[in-house]
Design an enzyme around this catalytic site. Structure first.
Site, PDB file in Angstrom:
ATOM      1  N   GLU A  84       5.608   3.817 -11.370  1.00  0.00           N
ATOM      2  CA  GLU A  84       5.626   3.924  -9.907  1.00  0.00           C
ATOM      3  C   GLU A  84       7.039   3.761  -9.345  1.00  0.00           C
ATOM      4  OE1 GLU A  84       3.256   4.903  -8.132  1.00  0.00           O
ATOM      5  OE2 GLU A  84       3.881   4.421  -6.086  1.00  0.00           O
ATOM      6  N   ASP A  85       7.768   2.786  -9.868  1.00  0.00           N
ATOM      7  CA  ASP A  85       9.025   2.404  -9.216  1.00  0.00           C
ATOM      8  C   ASP A  85      10.296   2.787  -9.957  1.00  0.00           C
ATOM      9  OD1 ASP A  85       7.527   1.303  -7.234  1.00  0.00           O
ATOM     10  OD2 ASP A  85       7.734  -0.767  -7.908  1.00  0.00           O
TER      11      ASP A  85
END
Ligand code: MN
Length: 731
Positions: A84-85
């Site tokens: 996600e990051d």
């Protein structure tokens, strides 16, 4: 004081140590690699509180470890925000840590991307996604819960709207799921944290009220604890007695539900007696009931009948010396771990501490229990909590790989097969549900694992399948298949069905009845070009044989009847004045076609008669029309004249015509037109021509509403200089 980085390393070492304790075979190098990977991936990223980002996945891993999750889960927890990051990919993670870890990380990522919304409908969708994630791999949801728990613990650094949003989502989705998974400890913490952000005022109020009573309550708890411990030890029962304040949110709920102030909520604390074996549980119960007066109806045996979330304990509520009621839960240590950590603890025990290696069988058994809402009330509560009552008309089943397929309630393996792919449905030759061969019409239940057997030599879906399937999707796919693949066969089946239906309805199937105008008419009305097309449609199910035959029969009856004249119909009916079209009432004839004769152009107010034509309805003439006068004199026509009258209140205009004889002069036409336009009569044509002898013949076509209007127009025209005679046009 150790630096932040050192503190983080210490925490990680502590996780590793605990992992070693539960599982000496843990691959430490692999876990270290995961930690290093996540640390590097998140790089200089900071959390809102200013700590290095790695502290968050590490916290998630700590919680996962506490839950008793396996090595893959803890690694996945460390990596859970990488996709996600950071730039990390599924492939990269799969290559380094295996697909099992990568699948979990990907699953958590997907859940993270699920947008929470307070809109009921979308919430359903989110819950559905959660359920599916759970069904695929329970570890996904466990790590998501660990992630959420840490985020809730550190929510103070977020903006107020964010706090509220996350708190609501946690309260409505994650806490109930934690409850259902039997993770009481985490559920309570999630609830209290959410409560704090959702209703800070009430939270503070309860905190203050409890603080005031804390001393009294603590003394009370200490007394009870000592009393019980002494009594049990005197009787040779090894036990641990815990007393605790109930968690904030449960107190709040009690106050809210019962509309009470804190003073009125008695059972603020609860006790737990943990013993070594089940036999002791019941012994303890006997002693407790001997020491304190039990409240009738409050005893529950969740050992004999565990809750669906595997929770086991004996519950009883008794009244203490000073009249304060309190609840006592009695359980073994194993039950205690299950109660605290739910599903995770259960698996840990079952697989001898080697982590979540439970087979699919068990995974599905759990999901089955989760989804079997009807059988037990607790699961029903769960569904109610989750607001997913709407799933009532749906059924969740599984592929052998664990994918969730949802179908309408009552669906069969055929529906399932077509849901997977039409090619599977079309080649389906058999079905297994939970490993057992079932008939095609078998009704699927929540949690069933469905396996479809296919064969390339399959002749395609059975024609009766269309009546078996529940989903329109499957029905359409079957229809399509027949439409596409089997025209010849469809035609044959269609013809057979059609002819069988003809026989059933007592109609002859001789070629004669299948030709001619009746059939053409029937096909036209059914929108088919040829009989074969209709057969094909019957064959693949686009048209029922019954409907086709009904239509044909109607047309046959119609054509067999000798054509009725309008007179026949008149005679068959009672004479009654009926409103007809165009402002004309034809005596005894309902809604017949009416037209105005061209010869005498009647207008309302004229005496009129109607002539029944062959095939063109009733023709309206003036009573002084020469055509009428001539015809009425002929005996063969006399019966065809009917009485007609003008319908009252009509405001249509009627076209009529005038013939005018006048002296020929300049501006004659202009003067006539001026006279008529002053009356607002609509003139459709106006022409005059010299006829010799200083005379002119004019003809005017005009529209009027009534005979009065026409008479007025005629008078006006007589006033025009030179006009000698005006006649209404009539033969
Ligand atoms: Mn996270």
């Amino acid at each position: 004081m150790a630096s932040l980085a050192d503190q983080i390393l210490d925490r990680f070492d502590a996780v590793l140590k605990k992992m070693r304790e539960t599982n000496p075979a843990v691959d430490e190098a692999r876990v270290r690699q995961a930690f290093a990977y996540a640390e590097k991936a998140h790089g200089a990223q900071l959390r809102k509180d200013g700590t290095p980002f790695i502290s968050h996945p590490l916290a998630a891993a700590e919680i996962a470890q506490e839950m008793g999750l396996d090595e893959d889960s803890i690694i996945a927890a460390l990596l859970h925000d990488c996709i996600e990051d950071t730039g990390a990919t599924y492939q990269d993670i799969a290559a380094r840590f295996g697909t099992s870890v990568a699948d979990i990380v990907e699953g958590v990522t997907k859940l993270t991307r699920v947008q929470y919304t307070s809109k009921e409908e979308e919430q359903m969708e989110n819950l559905r996604k959660m359920l599916m994630a759970m069904a695929k791999d329970i570890r996904v949801i466990l790590i998501k819960i660990a992630d959420r728990l840490h985020n809730m613990r550190t929510m103070e650094y977020q903006s107020v709207p964010k706090q509220k949003e996350k708190a609501r989502e946690t309260m409505e989705i994650y806490a109930p799921i934690a409850h259902r998974l039997g993770m009481q400890k985490i559920k309570w913490e999630l609830e209290d944290l959410s409560f704090f952000y959702l209703d800070r005022h009430a939270y503070d109020e309860i905190t203050q009220a409890l603080d005031k009573r804390r001393e009294t309550l603590e003394v009370f708890m200490k007394n009870v604890r000592e009393q019980v411990t002494r009594r049990l030890e005197d009787n040779g029962i090894r036990c641990t007695v815990q007393g605790r304040m109930k968690h904030m949110y449960s107190i709040y709920r009690k106050m809210y539900a019962q509309n009470k102030v804190l003073d009125e909520v008695f059972d603020l604390c609860a006790f737990r007696v943990i013993v070594d074996n089940i036999a002791d549980c019941y012994n303890v119960l006997g002693h407790i009931h001997d020491m304190f007066r039990p409240i009738p109806g409050r005893f529950k045996d969740y050992i004999g009948t565990p809750k669906p979330n595997m929770y086991q304990s004996l519950h009883t509520t008794v009244i203490g010396e000073d009249g304060i009621p309190f609840e006592v839960q009695i359980r073994t240590w194993e039950m205690h771990h299950t109660a605290e950590y739910g599903i995770a603890a259960h698996w840990k025990y079952k697989s001898g501490g080697s982590g979540l290696r439970a087979g699919d069988e068990e995974k599905f058994a759990w999901i089955r229990r989760l989804l079997e809402s009807q059988q037990d009330s607790d699961a029903q509560d769960f569904f109610h909590d989750l607001k997913i009552d709407m799933f009532a008309d749906e059924v969740f089943v599984f592929t052998p790989r664990g994918d969730v397929i949802n179908l309408p309630a009552g669906a069969t393996p055929i529906d399932f097969a077509y849901n997977i792919h039409s090619a599977i449905g079309n080649r389906m030759v058999g079905a297994l549900v939970n490993g057992r061969i079932v008939p095609f019409e078998h009704v699927l239940k929540n949690g069933d694992i469905v396996e479809i057997q296919t064969s390339n030599t399959s002749k395609g879906p059975g024609r009766d399948w269309m009546n078996i399937v529940k989903s329109s999707e499957a029905r359409n796919k079957i229809k399509q298949w027949y439409k596409r693949e089997k025209r010849d066969e469809n035609v044959m089946h269609g013809r057979n069905a059609f002819e069988a239906e003809m026989k059933r309805q007592g109609l002859s199937t001789e070629p004669l009845s299948l030709q001619g105008p009746a059939l053409r008419q029937a096909l036209k009305k059914l929108s088919f070009a040829t009989l074969e097309d209709a057969y094909a449609a019957i064959g693949y199910g686009g048209l029922t044989a019954q409907k086709a035959v009904n239509r044909l029969r109607e047309e046959l009856i119609q054509s067999a009847r000798p054509e009725k004249t309008i007179l026949d119909r008149i005679n068959a009916q009672k004479p009654k004045p009926v409103r007809a079209v165009s402002g004309i009432i034809v005596e005894g004839l309902d809604n017949c076609l009416v037209k105005f004769s061209r010869c005498c152009t009647p207008v309302p107010g004229d005496d009129i008669v109607g002539f029944i034509t062959r095939g063109y309805g009733v023709s309206i003439h003036r009573a002084d029309c020469s055509n009428y006068l001539n015809s009425a004199a002929r005996p063969e026509d006399s019966g065809r004249w009917v009485g007609v009258s003008w319908a009252p209140g009509e405001s249509d205009t009627y076209q009529t015509a005038l013939s005018i004889a006048a002296k020929d002069r300049d501006n004659l036409v202009l003067d006539m037109a001026t006279a008529l336009s002053a009356m607002k009569v609509k003139v459709r044509s106006l022409a005059a021509r010299a006829v010799g002898g200083g005379m002119a013949a004019a003809s005017i076509s005009l529209e009027v509403r009534s005979k009065e209007e026409l008479d007025a127009a005629i008078n006006k025209l007589y006033a025009v200089s030179g006009v000698l005679e005006i006649r209404r046009t009539a033969n």
